[in-house]
Motif scaffolding. Sequence first.
Motif, PDB file in Angstrom:
ATOM      1  N   VAL B 253       5.888 -26.333  18.926  1.00 13.68           N
ATOM      2  CA  VAL B 253       4.954 -25.233  18.105  1.00 13.68           C
ATOM      3  C   VAL B 253       5.940 -24.667  16.954  1.00 13.68           C
ATOM      4  O   VAL B 253       5.413 -24.791  15.956  1.00 13.68           O
ATOM      5  CB  VAL B 253       4.584 -23.977  18.858  1.00 13.68           C
ATOM      6  CG1 VAL B 253       4.041 -23.005  18.194  1.00 13.68           C
ATOM      7  CG2 VAL B 253       3.437 -24.486  19.854  1.00 13.68           C
ATOM      8  N   ARG B 255       8.528 -26.236  15.569  1.00 17.56           N
ATOM      9  CA  ARG B 255       8.553 -27.556  14.845  1.00 17.56           C
ATOM     10  C   ARG B 255       7.364 -27.371  13.649  1.00 17.56           C
ATOM     11  O   ARG B 255       7.384 -27.789  12.587  1.00 17.56           O
ATOM     12  CB  ARG B 255       8.765 -28.666  15.397  1.00 17.56           C
ATOM     13  CG  ARG B 255       8.989 -29.845  14.561  1.00 17.56           C
ATOM     14  CD  ARG B 255       8.726 -31.309  15.116  1.00 17.56           C
ATOM     15  NE  ARG B 255       8.269 -32.304  14.391  1.00 17.56           N
ATOM     16  CZ  ARG B 255       9.230 -32.916  13.646  1.00 17.56           C
ATOM     17  NH1 ARG B 255      10.411 -32.395  13.400  1.00 17.56           N
ATOM     18  NH2 ARG B 255       8.842 -33.815  12.753  1.00 17.56           N
ATOM     19  N   GLU B 256       6.099 -27.631  14.373  1.00 15.72           N
ATOM     20  CA  GLU B 256       4.583 -27.807  13.647  1.00 15.72           C
ATOM     21  C   GLU B 256       4.870 -26.593  12.495  1.00 15.72           C
ATOM     22  O   GLU B 256       4.202 -26.697  11.446  1.00 15.72           O
ATOM     23  CB  GLU B 256       3.490 -27.810  14.553  1.00 15.72           C
ATOM     24  CG  GLU B 256       2.301 -27.726  13.996  1.00 15.72           C
ATOM     25  CD  GLU B 256       2.015 -28.986  13.173  1.00 15.72           C
ATOM     26  OE1 GLU B 256       2.589 -30.255  13.468  1.00 15.72           O
ATOM     27  OE2 GLU B 256       1.015 -28.996  12.413  1.00 15.72           O
ATOM     28  N   ARG B 257       5.236 -25.667  12.960  1.00 14.39           N
ATOM     29  CA  ARG B 257       4.998 -24.226  11.798  1.00 14.39           C
ATOM     30  C   ARG B 257       5.971 -24.366  10.508  1.00 14.39           C
ATOM     31  O   ARG B 257       5.611 -24.351   9.710  1.00 14.39           O
ATOM     32  CB  ARG B 257       5.568 -22.966  12.519  1.00 14.39           C
ATOM     33  CG  ARG B 257       4.364 -22.531  13.565  1.00 14.39           C
ATOM     34  CD  ARG B 257       4.438 -20.916  13.571  1.00 14.39           C
ATOM     35  NE  ARG B 257       3.402 -20.395  14.465  1.00 14.39           N
ATOM     36  CZ  ARG B 257       3.655 -19.975  15.638  1.00 14.39           C
ATOM     37  NH1 ARG B 257       4.809 -19.820  16.204  1.00 14.39           N
ATOM     38  NH2 ARG B 257       2.659 -19.560  16.638  1.00 14.39           N
ATOM     39  N   LEU B 259       6.749 -27.614   9.381  1.00 14.45           N
ATOM     40  CA  LEU B 259       6.118 -28.560   8.674  1.00 14.45           C
ATOM     41  C   LEU B 259       5.174 -27.989   7.883  1.00 14.45           C
ATOM     42  O   LEU B 259       4.976 -28.366   6.654  1.00 14.45           O
ATOM     43  CB  LEU B 259       5.852 -29.717   9.624  1.00 14.45           C
ATOM     44  CG  LEU B 259       6.701 -30.481  10.435  1.00 14.45           C
ATOM     45  CD1 LEU B 259       6.174 -31.711  10.843  1.00 14.45           C
ATOM     46  CD2 LEU B 259       8.196 -30.672   9.886  1.00 14.45           C
TER      47      LEU B 259
END
Lengths: 158, 483
Positions: B253, B255-257, B259
């Motif tokens: 989660v 990491r996705e934020r 990106l």
Amino acid sequence: MPLTEPAPSADAAALAELATQVNKAARRRLGRSLSIRQVDAGSCNGCELEIQALNNAFYDIERFGLRFVASPRHADVLLVTGPVTANMREALYRTWAATPDPKWVVAAGDCALDGGIFKESYAVTGGVSAVVPVDLHISGCPPTPTALLQGLLALLHR
Amino acid sequence: MADFVDAAGWERLAQDLVAGRRSLVDLWGDAGSVRMAVLDADRGRIEIAALACPDGKFPSLGRHHAPAIRLERAIGELYGLEPLGAPDDRSWLDHGRWPVRQPLGAPRPHDATGGAYRFLPVEGESLHQIPVGPVHAGIIEPGHFRFTCSGETVVRLEERLDYVHKGIEGLMRGAPIDTAARLAGRTSGDSTVAYAIAFARAVEAALGVRVPERAVWLRAVMAELERIANHLGDIGAVCNDAAFALMHAHCGVLRERVLRAAAAAFGHRLMMDRVVPGGVAGDLDAAGEAGLRALAGATGREFAPLVSLFEDTSTLQDRTVGTGILTAELARRFAAGGYVGRASGRDFDARKIPGYPPYDTLSFAIPSLPEGDVNARIWIRIREVEQSLALLAQLFDRLPSGATRTLLEPNTVGEGFALVEGFRGDVFCWVRVNADGRIEHCRLRDPSWFQWPLLEAVIEGNIVADFPLCNKSFNCSYSGHDL
Ligand code: SF4
């Protein structure tokens, strides 16, 4: 607070491409569930990062009945990335041959279409369709997780 | 730029490497010569030496200094230059599948039929082998691992890589600078920013270009975002390989934020093609900056409890502590970059030595640990996330205003190089630009070149089931290595 995104609509272009190439009856046999085997055939690993992201809580790919499996023998779909290097050509072909019918090949990323930026190289065969038949292409460098999901859902929604 | 040395001078450099007075940065082929880049850490300098090979041969460095062995094998296959006295004469990059031999030397047609690889012989009672790959079980890059085991214990691992060799060095030849920059940024997608900076800095050095201050700082913003995103992904993934999926989910989660914030600020989730020779491709607007500041704050707040979770989960430590130990001596000898080196006491970081702007004006620590196990490699990455978040705060507080790009003069000839700290370690780039403003030759060396051989050493004596942990804790790049 739930993180998971609403389901993206199936990409219209992807649907059209698919309609001409995929046998409907066979897909009906699979129901709404697809097992995907990912094959890196020479990617820069950028595509892999975004495919991995499909498993995170935002995209949560398994809620759509899509899941990644470890063996081609369990797979309905091969999700192939990269320009298909000469050194991966045989491995890709063998993975495809080991996948039971009915099966579909999805080529993901601009490299997978025709070799992309690497296509002139002595070390590259020039795209997935140079080695195995491709049913659907998802463009992008790399395709975003949303684009990947749209493409894969197009496989299911027909 | 490069000093031509004679065979005796080459030999002296080899002895410096063996004695640890210098460390090997790279060894590569050029037209009729071989080149070596070495680091003198005490003086913070990289030197490049060239040796002419009029008869197509050069004295092997690998026979003195093991880290050079695979590099020399590659030079032989790509350029047709023969390392005399080399300890390993097997091909490395060339699987016999290309339509040519020596593609970068004097190319000869080849029938591309492949051929068997001579794995090292193993002798002994009750040994068995496990071949794995090139296609692996998971969403990962391809490569082949040949394990020789006694029961559960790995006696030897031999790697067979280069399945994703794309011939980037060949594609660079004669390419316009902007095309070459895109290629450099696709050498290892997870390090696209680091590669783009290394390539840009090398070209800028070759052409004597000054980059606007703001661009230099924006590059650092992107570089630290890339480092944070990769560390977050990998910390979670190592824990996942120890069957601790919760950490994986949380880190995924975060990491996705990162990106998403990167996409909002710079227009691409991985920030591909945003760093260009001369500066950066686009400016950061106020909304993008605000988004990144908010991201850095939130990531710091949410990462802290995950660190505690990692620290307090004894079942996780049970798998990571004492597993896959890399000795300090091997880390030093191979000049292992990144967290692999720093978790084994080698506190090298290219942002400090040789160093490059804007890091010379920023304050940050280089975490280092002596243990050398999987656990230490995770801790280094945890600490580096914290350092990079602190760096982002400094970068935003002092972000200069002004232009973000200098246009290149396309008629200057020159050579240049750069060493840039990617998340995985130091990325080296050397480039020669010709009079048409095109790339005559570009060499890119991934940190994985010196880390992959160490993975073979680290797994020895561990059980097969711990290989995924060891492997993920290294997370070497296949594509970056295979080039
Ligand atoms: S499409 Fe782009 S991200 Fe994907 S493998 Fe090719 S270069 Fe890398």
